[in-house]
Design a protein around this motif. Structure first.
Motif, PDB file in Angstrom:
ATOM      1  N   ASN A 210       0.285 -10.470  -4.722  1.00  0.00           N
ATOM      2  CA  ASN A 210       1.190 -11.248  -5.560  1.00  0.00           C
ATOM      3  C   ASN A 210       0.406 -11.955  -6.673  1.00  0.00           C
ATOM      4  OD1 ASN A 210      -0.090 -13.333  -4.217  1.00  0.00           O
ATOM      5  ND2 ASN A 210       1.766 -14.264  -3.410  1.00  0.00           N
TER       6      ASN A 210
ATOM      7  N   PHE B 249      -9.965 -10.393  -3.058  1.00  0.00           N
ATOM      8  CA  PHE B 249      -8.616  -9.832  -2.902  1.00  0.00           C
ATOM      9  C   PHE B 249      -7.977 -10.096  -1.545  1.00  0.00           C
ATOM     10  CE2 PHE B 249     -11.873  -6.373  -2.755  1.00  0.00           C
ATOM     11  CZ  PHE B 249     -11.924  -6.238  -1.379  1.00  0.00           C
TER      12      PHE B 249
ATOM     13  N   THR C 187      -5.867   0.186   7.813  1.00  0.00           N
ATOM     14  CA  THR C 187      -7.086  -0.405   8.384  1.00  0.00           C
ATOM     15  C   THR C 187      -8.182   0.646   8.516  1.00  0.00           C
ATOM     16  OG1 THR C 187      -5.744  -2.010   9.574  1.00  0.00           O
ATOM     17  CG2 THR C 187      -7.998  -1.706  10.359  1.00  0.00           C
TER      18      THR C 187
ATOM     19  N   MET D  42      -5.430  -2.833  -6.415  1.00  0.00           N
ATOM     20  CA  MET D  42      -6.504  -2.581  -5.453  1.00  0.00           C
ATOM     21  C   MET D  42      -6.426  -1.107  -5.073  1.00  0.00           C
ATOM     22  SD  MET D  42      -6.090  -5.838  -2.864  1.00  0.00           S
ATOM     23  CE  MET D  42      -4.319  -5.696  -2.587  1.00  0.00           C
TER      24      MET D  42
ATOM     25  N   ILE E 251     -12.463  -1.437  -0.445  1.00  0.00           N
ATOM     26  CA  ILE E 251     -11.431  -1.673  -1.461  1.00  0.00           C
ATOM     27  C   ILE E 251     -12.129  -1.952  -2.788  1.00  0.00           C
ATOM     28  CG2 ILE E 251      -9.663  -3.340  -2.244  1.00  0.00           C
ATOM     29  CD1 ILE E 251      -8.851  -3.752   0.648  1.00  0.00           C
TER      30      ILE E 251
ATOM     31  N   ILE F 175       0.320 -15.709  -8.295  1.00  0.00           N
ATOM     32  CA  ILE F 175       0.796 -17.092  -8.425  1.00  0.00           C
ATOM     33  C   ILE F 175       0.030 -17.819  -9.527  1.00  0.00           C
ATOM     34  CG2 ILE F 175       1.623 -17.250  -6.045  1.00  0.00           C
ATOM     35  CD1 ILE F 175      -0.878 -18.965  -5.435  1.00  0.00           C
TER      36      ILE F 175
ATOM     37  N   TRP G  50       0.816  -1.218   0.000  1.00  0.00           N
ATOM     38  CA  TRP G  50       0.000   0.000   0.000  1.00  0.00           C
ATOM     39  C   TRP G  50       0.851   1.271   0.000  1.00  0.00           C
ATOM     40  CZ3 TRP G  50      -4.966  -0.790  -0.886  1.00  0.00           C
ATOM     41  CH2 TRP G  50      -5.519  -2.034  -0.566  1.00  0.00           C
TER      42      TRP G  50
ATOM     43  N   GLN H  58     -11.158  -3.267  -6.897  1.00  0.00           N
ATOM     44  CA  GLN H  58     -10.095  -3.793  -7.744  1.00  0.00           C
ATOM     45  C   GLN H  58     -10.253  -3.290  -9.174  1.00  0.00           C
ATOM     46  OE1 GLN H  58     -10.397  -8.076  -6.816  1.00  0.00           O
ATOM     47  NE2 GLN H  58      -8.177  -8.110  -7.015  1.00  0.00           N
TER      48      GLN H  58
ATOM     49  N   SER I 125      -3.997 -20.407  -3.005  1.00  0.00           N
ATOM     50  CA  SER I 125      -4.483 -19.082  -2.592  1.00  0.00           C
ATOM     51  C   SER I 125      -3.323 -18.113  -2.592  1.00  0.00           C
ATOM     52  CB  SER I 125      -5.167 -19.135  -1.226  1.00  0.00           C
ATOM     53  OG  SER I 125      -4.266 -19.476  -0.226  1.00  0.00           O
ATOM     54  N   GLY I 126      -3.594 -16.898  -3.049  1.00  0.00           N
ATOM     55  CA  GLY I 126      -2.573 -15.849  -3.091  1.00  0.00           C
ATOM     56  C   GLY I 126      -2.335 -15.281  -1.702  1.00  0.00           C
ATOM     57  N   ASN I 127      -1.468 -14.295  -1.623  1.00  0.00           N
ATOM     58  CA  ASN I 127      -1.200 -13.693  -0.318  1.00  0.00           C
ATOM     59  C   ASN I 127      -2.324 -12.708   0.033  1.00  0.00           C
ATOM     60  OD1 ASN I 127      -0.689 -11.494  -1.969  1.00  0.00           O
ATOM     61  ND2 ASN I 127       1.372 -11.120  -1.229  1.00  0.00           N
TER      62      ASN I 127
ATOM     63  N   PHE J 131      -2.682  -8.235   6.041  1.00  0.00           N
ATOM     64  CA  PHE J 131      -1.378  -7.633   5.753  1.00  0.00           C
ATOM     65  C   PHE J 131      -0.270  -8.652   5.466  1.00  0.00           C
ATOM     66  CE2 PHE J 131      -3.443  -4.228   8.282  1.00  0.00           C
ATOM     67  CZ  PHE J 131      -3.452  -3.262   7.301  1.00  0.00           C
ATOM     68  N   THR J 132      -0.215  -9.752   6.224  1.00  0.00           N
ATOM     69  CA  THR J 132       0.935 -10.658   6.106  1.00  0.00           C
ATOM     70  C   THR J 132       0.544 -12.100   5.767  1.00  0.00           C
ATOM     71  OG1 THR J 132       0.838 -11.137   8.472  1.00  0.00           O
ATOM     72  CG2 THR J 132       2.271  -9.324   7.797  1.00  0.00           C
TER      73      THR J 132
ATOM     74  N   PHE K 215      -1.073 -20.253  -0.139  1.00  0.00           N
ATOM     75  CA  PHE K 215      -0.648 -21.624  -0.439  1.00  0.00           C
ATOM     76  C   PHE K 215      -0.448 -21.723  -1.946  1.00  0.00           C
ATOM     77  CE2 PHE K 215      -2.715 -22.949   3.570  1.00  0.00           C
ATOM     78  CZ  PHE K 215      -1.849 -23.934   4.003  1.00  0.00           C
ATOM     79  N   TYR K 216       0.605 -22.344  -2.375  1.00  0.00           N
ATOM     80  CA  TYR K 216       0.843 -22.556  -3.807  1.00  0.00           C
ATOM     81  C   TYR K 216      -0.081 -23.666  -4.321  1.00  0.00           C
ATOM     82  CZ  TYR K 216       3.439 -22.774  -8.150  1.00  0.00           C
ATOM     83  OH  TYR K 216       3.782 -22.730  -9.472  1.00  0.00           O
TER      84      TYR K 216
ATOM     85  N   ILE L 168      -2.572  -8.904   1.535  1.00  0.00           N
ATOM     86  CA  ILE L 168      -1.996  -7.669   2.086  1.00  0.00           C
ATOM     87  C   ILE L 168      -3.099  -6.678   2.444  1.00  0.00           C
ATOM     88  CG2 ILE L 168       0.218  -7.934   0.885  1.00  0.00           C
ATOM     89  CD1 ILE L 168      -0.733  -5.742  -1.069  1.00  0.00           C
ATOM     90  N   THR L 169      -4.358  -7.103   2.363  1.00  0.00           N
ATOM     91  CA  THR L 169      -5.441  -6.217   2.790  1.00  0.00           C
ATOM     92  C   THR L 169      -5.571  -6.286   4.310  1.00  0.00           C
ATOM     93  OG1 THR L 169      -7.308  -7.778   2.888  1.00  0.00           O
ATOM     94  CG2 THR L 169      -6.652  -6.970   0.701  1.00  0.00           C
ATOM     95  N   PRO L 170      -6.316  -5.357   4.905  1.00  0.00           N
ATOM     96  CA  PRO L 170      -6.521  -5.456   6.357  1.00  0.00           C
ATOM     97  C   PRO L 170      -7.520  -6.550   6.735  1.00  0.00           C
ATOM     98  CG  PRO L 170      -6.952  -3.212   5.532  1.00  0.00           C
ATOM     99  CD  PRO L 170      -6.865  -4.115   4.346  1.00  0.00           C
ATOM    100  N   TYR L 171      -8.187  -7.177   5.761  1.00  0.00           N
ATOM    101  CA  TYR L 171      -9.214  -8.168   6.078  1.00  0.00           C
ATOM    102  C   TYR L 171      -8.595  -9.534   6.350  1.00  0.00           C
ATOM    103  CZ  TYR L 171     -12.328  -4.803   3.670  1.00  0.00           C
ATOM    104  OH  TYR L 171     -13.011  -3.689   3.268  1.00  0.00           O
TER     105      TYR L 171
END
Lengths: 300, 300
Positions: free
Chosen positions: A254, B179, A223, A184, A231, A256, A148, A233, B252-254, B141-142, B146-147, B256-259
């Motif tokens: 990301n 997202f 937040t 986003m 949000i 994938i 962000w 997209q 599933s992608g990463n 956020f973090t 899973f690939y 980085i949203t607050p949700y």
């Protein structure tokens, strides 16, 4: 207000030593000055309220032509080792090429089309020039996204852009799905300036173009903004374009999936908003990141 | 075919030394044997064709109650250091809790509801037991995602599950946006078994639950599957449920949203598909990852 005040007052202080309150934007989003142009009332209203709007700009065939032109440019061996070429930190694939409107005649002509140039003039209420241009290549499987940020926060701190009187145009060269790392945006967040904590190190731009660490808002700020605004997209087939205000809060996850995501990104700045000295950085960034040729872009 | 053939024939060889052709699935997706049940014809048809289907399973208030129950479980100090608790590799936040149907009476009762238990029996054509259950917490956020993988590929190789006669139920406990790292599935890919290259090291499960490295299909395989079938995302408000075949290709992608994104995940296996010795791994995984109590789940 004296002349000295105008020069020295920083209405958008950032890169601070400690957390600070949000600053409500006083500057317009759609600037007065150019009444007529290709942007319709619905587009202008969306831009004012949300800080962005989308349009179908190129047909599939046109999008394909630009995509191929820019893939060829990425493969150009003469550009290897050139600072305008940014690689992915892990895979070392080409992530971005800067100053693409100077490297490609096709892109130079595209951004001078009245449908684009006059659209930018209409939003910014004046003549415009190109502050930055680049093509972004997000590969499939390993695309690493952007956290962000507000572009204006960086351009103000590191390039000396006085006010958020700039607009970015992102033209998708591949299909933007909801799941392949598309942009986003936080609709409405452009009306708030979120100061960031942390002083700018020298030559920050080199690492920040790969992975941003400075000029990143706190998680609590994101937040709060998202609780308030949600949000959205940016999705659509290749050729779809997004116009977004320089202070829009945005990010991309990301990628994938096997679908790569490429886009052409051009920043128009008002000629009445030319860069001064950086507000919060030790030196200038290179010309290809932040142009200092403020001559108005003309149709020919 | 002799008894010895039945025991030793591996119809889904994987974890190979070199790349191998895809294997067309011969096993049914919706198994004959249990005619009546809560799943409607549309759900059964979608499951057969795409390998998954969704339903509104819990109301918002119910979803909230389970979410709170499982957040309390994640915070339970008695579970610290327990192998059933898996942490995020970087932030060390709780990522998953395994065997949650044994740790929570509420979950134990939920999965025995006729609407769920009889749905699973109907899909698998027999009595069923719980092969694995867990709650997944993807933080805002973090969240690291899973690939791409097929669960059956792992369960077959590492747990000795003979055939893809298992179905997973994922109940979202938070809203799934497009997202915030929601599941992506390749509709139709469940009809193809994609062998993976690479032998399984000992105790692979410890690291694979954090970040999968073995049992991962090649990029070319994913690309071909997605070219053929596309990608669908599992989205919906908290309480939405996804039933997906054990051989569905998903990722599933990463986030980085607050949700944050949390879900309750239960794998039902047919009692006629009980585990044997692993087909491609040196030893058994623990009971909480792959149960070896094959007693049929009953309503009470």
């Amino acid at each position: 207000m004296t002349v000295a005040d105008v020069v020295t007052t920083d209405r958008y202080p950032t890169r601070l030593r400690s957390a600070s309150s949000w600053i409500e934007r006083r500057d317009p989003v759609v600037w007065p000055g150019v009444r007529k142009g290709p942007a319709g009332p619905g587009e202008l209203a969306a831009h004012t309220t949300k800080g962005f709007h989308t349009q179908r700009l190129l047909g599939p065939e046109e999008a394909r032509r630009y995509r191929e032109e820019l893939y060829l440019l990425a493969a150009d061996s003469e550009l290897r080792g050139d600072g305008r070429l940014v690689l992915e930190p892990d895979s070392r694939e080409v992530r971005s090429i800067f100053a693409v409107h100077r490297l490609s005649e096709a892109v130079a002509a595209l951004i001078r089309r009245p449908r684009i140039l006059d659209h930018a003039r209409q939003l910014l209420g004046s003549d415009v020039y190109v502050h930055q241009s680049r093509v972004n290549f997000m590969p499939g499987f390993t695309g690493s996204g952007f956290y962000w940020h507000s572009d204006f926060e960086s351009w103000h701190a590191e390039d000396g852009m006085p006010a958020p009187r700039a607009v970015s145009l992102s033209i998708s060269l591949t299909d933007n799905h909801p799941f392949n790392g598309g942009l986003m945006l936080v609709p409405g967040a452009h009306a708030t300036f979120v100061p960031c904590v942390g002083e700018t190190p020298e030559d920050n731009y080199r690492s920040s173009l790969e992975r941003q660490r400075i000029g990143v808002p706190a998680e609590e700020d994101i937040t709060r903004l998202v609780e308030r605004h949600g949000i959205e997209q940016f999705t659509g087939p290749a050729g779809t374009a997004l116009w977004f205000d320089s202070n829009s809060m945005h990010a991309s996850g990301n990628n994938i999936t096997p679908y790569p995501r490429s886009n052409l990104f051009v920043v128009f700045n008002s000629v009445d908003n030319a860069l001064t000295e950086p507000y919060a950085a030790p030196g200038h960034r290179p010309e290809f990141v932040a142009a200092r040729d403020f001559a108005p872009l003309s149709r020919t």
